[in-house]
Structures are given as C-alpha cells and as structure tokens.
Design an enzyme around this catalytic site. Structure first.
Site, short mmCIF file in Angstrom:
data_model
loop_
_atom_site.label_atom_id
_atom_site.label_comp_id
_atom_site.label_asym_id
_atom_site.label_seq_id
_atom_site.Cartn_x
_atom_site.Cartn_y
_atom_site.Cartn_z
N HIS A 102 0.81 -1.11 0.08
CA HIS A 102 0.20 0.09 0.08
C HIS A 102 0.74 1.32 0.07
O HIS A 102 0.46 2.26 0.49
CB HIS A 102 -1.22 -0.08 1.11
CG HIS A 102 -1.85 -1.26 1.21
ND1 HIS A 102 -2.90 -1.30 0.62
CD2 HIS A 102 -1.34 -2.35 2.23
CE1 HIS A 102 -3.27 -2.71 1.17
NE2 HIS A 102 -2.49 -3.24 1.93
N SER B 269 14.06 22.61 -15.72
CA SER B 269 12.94 23.28 -16.14
C SER B 269 13.24 24.68 -16.73
O SER B 269 14.24 25.25 -16.35
CB SER B 269 12.28 23.62 -14.68
OG SER B 269 11.48 24.73 -14.76
N GLU C 228 9.54 9.12 -16.67
CA GLU C 228 7.93 9.60 -16.79
C GLU C 228 7.51 9.40 -18.29
O GLU C 228 6.62 9.04 -18.55
CB GLU C 228 7.87 11.29 -16.69
CG GLU C 228 7.89 11.75 -15.24
CD GLU C 228 7.98 12.97 -14.96
OE1 GLU C 228 7.96 13.50 -13.83
OE2 GLU C 228 8.23 13.88 -16.00
#
Ligand code: ARG
Length: 465
Positions: free
Chosen positions: A157, A278, A291
C-alpha cells in the site's frame, strides 16, 4: 489522379482521396527487406519446380538485389504512386528486368506476400526485443549483486511494511523481465510457420513446394491451412500483447524511480545526462525519462486494443481492414526498443544513496512483525495476542519519538514482561531482513541465490543465441 496499377478490371483513375486512404506504401516500406527476401525464396522455388526458367530466375534475383541496394542507399523512388511495398518493388523489378519481373508473381498473391513479410518482420522483432531484454536483465542483476545487503523499506500500500534489501527489489524486476523474454521467445517459436504459397486464399494449381521456400526463409514449416493463414494476425497481436505487458513492467519500475528520486525519498539520483531541467525553475532536475517510459505505456496498450478491435468482426479470409495491422505494431516495436535501451542505461548509471535507504528503514516500525513472531515462537503466545502486545510496543515507541527497533531491553520489558532482552536483537532491521530466509525470501543469502539462478539462466540463453 493515379492509375489503378493493382487491377486489370478497373479502368478508371482512382481518386486522390481513395489513394490516400488505400495506399500503405508510406508505412509498409518498412517491410522492404522481408519483401525482397520472400521474393527471392519464391523465385528460387519456382525455378526448382520448373515453373520459371533459370534465366528468368537469374534476372529476378539480380534485379531484386539491385533494388535492395537502391532502397538502402536512399535512391529508390518511392513517389511513383505505388500502392504498397509489394507493388513498388514489382514495378521497379519489371522496369529493371522486363518480362522476367512479371513472372515473379506466379503462384503468389499479395495476400500471402503481406502475411509472409509482416510475419517475418514480427518474428525478427520478437528476437531483437528478447535480446534487448537480456541486456536489461544483465544490468539489473549487476546492480542487484552490489546491494544484497543494502536495507530498503519493503512496502505494501506504499506504506512501510518489512525491511528487504535493494538487491531483492531489483531481482523482482529481473524476474518480471525474464517472463517477458519467455513470452517473446515463445511467440517466435509458435509462429515460425511460413505463409508463402498460400496465394489468395485457397492455394494454387501450380506445382509449388512450400517446404522449400519455408526452409529457405528460415521457417520450421509452412502453415497448415491457407484460408487461415492469409487472414491470421495472431502473431501481430502476440507481439503487441508482449510489448504491452513488458511496458507495464517498465512503467512500474519507472514509477518507483520517479518516487525514489523525489526529495521525500531521495533514494536515487538519476545521472545528469538522464535528467532534464525546468525552463523557469533553475533548481529543478526532473525525471523526464522514467515519466516518458511510464507515459509511453499508454500507446502500447492502445495499439493492442486497436488491432484486437480491427480483427474481431472479419469474415474469412483476407479483408482490407487487415492493412491496419502495421502502423500500431511498428509504433509499439519502436517504443519497446527505445524504452529498453534507455531504461538499461539509466539503471546502469543511476546513483544509489544506500544511507538514505537505510535511514528510511528506521521509520515505520518495519521489524514489528518479527517481535510478534518471536513471542509466538519463544513464548507460545497465540499470534493474535502477540499482535496486540506488539501494537502496544509500537505505541510506546511512537510516544517517545522512536522506531520499535530502537527500544532497549528495559523499555520492552515495560511494555510487556514477557518480552525478554533477547528479543532486542530480533528487532534489528538487518536481522529482520535476514530472518526471512524461506525460499524466494529477502534474506541476503536467499537474494544471492536468486541472483545466481538468474545469472545461470542468462548465460545459458546467451550461449544459445
Ligand atoms: N497493402 C496490403 C496490406 O497491407 C497488401 C495486401 C493487399 N491485398 C489485397 N487483396 N488487396 O494488407
């Protein structure tokens, strides 16, 4: 307006829109190698069976070889309005060798030709992807070997559960990728049957020898039934499913690497060459690669669903719907190959912060189950009661801002007199990890055993390659 080249019956020019919809050359040119190899094997068989003359055969082969050279040198004219790769190569062959070129299509149809070309492409990719999987597994095992004693919080979990070691975690992925390897290898074996000679749907009256052309192309056998063969795309569905499942594994690993490279976890640092910045926040180092691997899994699933849907209502045998089989497979294959290469390189070069992993093991009372097991084993306390005693110990530790593994003998005795000083040792996280020494468990010795099993398997399949 372009003339219908593939039809003797249709005399009108086809509309530009029809051509745009109908033509597959813009994407099936990817199959040129397979198309030429298939035609050479077909021509050789026609010659052996006395269906074409040795002179025609020589002319066809030299023409095909010249075309192969033209395509590979980027000199082939793909803009002549040809419908597909099969028509383009036949058109050029006839330009080059005249009459003989027109005899090549004897006892063949584009239906078995495309089934052959595409199957050969898919089998080649099954094997190439399988080989890339071995490279990835090798990297995972190497990194796993380095970290069979590095503690890592094992989770369920996404909550701290029990201490494991990093090598064990990486070996879990190696085991998944091994099953993927088996699926690709298995598909290549199952589909190793040649469609060539099935013609349009029912075979041919010419005295062909399908076994000869099958063997020449490296197939084990010709397929059993021509009607099935010209419409079967199971082999393509299999590679799409195999890629989808493999991408799901890649995506899960990527997700963990993304989590592990956050400042909250900080377990790994991706190499600078594998991270991006970025445009506005100068301090950022983003995990774009994992990603993207996670994101690309979506298209792999989509391509599988698309072809399943294309196939579901098709009556026997060939239908033009089937032409929709290719682009999704090409896309999934490209995605799979690139993803495997990038992932192997990223795992190989990422930095692992073993201290951060071990520190994280000091949160979440990872060894609590060990204390319960000890009370059952050494004190004969029923598990449910032991569970409650340990619950008390956890609360006790929490109140003091400690992890259960940091409680001393006196503190433990304060919780419950039945917890003897020897129990302290079993609360140690490393002891807890090593206590899970059942087969397939996380103990360092068991992890090493699993890595060794995988290494042996890897070198045995490598030696068969
Ligand atoms: N371009 C076609 C395909 O990819 C080749 C087979 C065409 N056969 C036909 N009967 N129209 O499926």
């Amino acid at each position: 307006m372009a003339k219908h080249i593939a039809s003797a019956r249709i005399s009108t020019e086809s509309s530009a829109l029809l051509k745009e919809l109908n033509d597959s050359l813009p994407f099936d040119r990817e199959l040129y190698r397979e198309d030429i190899a298939g035609s050479k094997a077909h021509a050789a068989m026609l010659k052996e069976q006395g269906i074409i003359s040795p002179e025609d055969y020589e002319a066809i082969v030299s023409g095909l070889e010249r075309i192969l050279g033209e395509i590979e040198a980027g000199e082939f004219d793909f803009d002549r309005g040809d419908e597909d790769i099969h028509m383009a190569i036949e058109r050029r062959l006839t330009e080059l060798v005249g009459e003989a070129g027109k005899r090549l299509h004897t006892a063949r149809s584009r239906n078995d030709q495309v089934a052959l070309d595409f199957r050969m492409y898919v089998l080649r990719k099954d094997r190439e992807i399988a080989a890339l999987l071995l490279d990835l597994i090798e990297v995972l095992l190497r990194r796993a070997r380095e970290h069979t004693a590095t503690l890592l919080p094992g989770m369920t979990h996404l909550q701290h559960a029990q201490p494991i070691n990093l090598g064990y975690h990486l070996t879990a992925y190696a085991a998944m990728f091994r099953r993927d390897w088996e699926r690709f290898t298995d598909s290549a074996r199952r589909n190793n049957r040649s469609p060539l000679g099935c013609a349009a749907l029912a075979g041919t009256p010419h005295p062909i020898d399908r076994r000869m052309s099958a063997n020449a192309l490296g197939f084990e056998w010709p397929t059993l039934n021509c009607l099935d063969t010209v419409s079967d795309r199971d082999f393509a569905l299999e590679i799409l499913f195999n890629i989808a499942t493999m991408m799901m594994h890649i995506s899960r690993l990527s997700e963990e690497l993304i989590l592990w490279s956050t400042s909250e976890f900080a377990f790994v640092r991706l190499a600078d060459e594998h991270a991006t910045g970025s445009s506005i926040m100068p301090q950022k180092k983003n995990p774009d690669i994992p990603e993207l691997l996670r994101g690309k899994t979506g298209r792999a699933y989509g391509n599988l669903m698309a072809l399943l849907t294309v196939m579901k209502g098709l009556p026997l045998a060939y239908n033009k719907d089937t032409q929709e089989d290719k682009e999704g497979v090409f896309d999934s294959v490209r995605t799979a190959e690139l993803s495997l290469r990038v992932l192997a390189e990223m795992i190989d070069r990422m930095e692992i912060d073993t201290e951060a992993m071990e520190r994280a093991c000091m949160r979440g009372h990872l060894s609590a189950t060990d204390l319960a097991d000890w009370l059952v084993r050494e004190r004969g306390i029923p598990f449910r009661d032991a569970y409650h005693i340990v619950g008390k110990a956890v609360n006790f530790a929490e109140e003091r801002g400690k992890d259960i593994s940091e409680l001393g003998a006196e503190e433990l005795a304060e919780v419950d007199a039945r917890i003897a000083p020897e129990a302290c040792a079993i609360l140690d996280n490393r002891a807890s990890m090593n206590a899970r020494s059942s087969e397939g468990g996380t103990a360092t010795v068991r992890t090493e055993e699993q890595i060794e099993t995988m290494e042996k398997w890897l070198s045995s399949v490598r030696s068969e390659e």
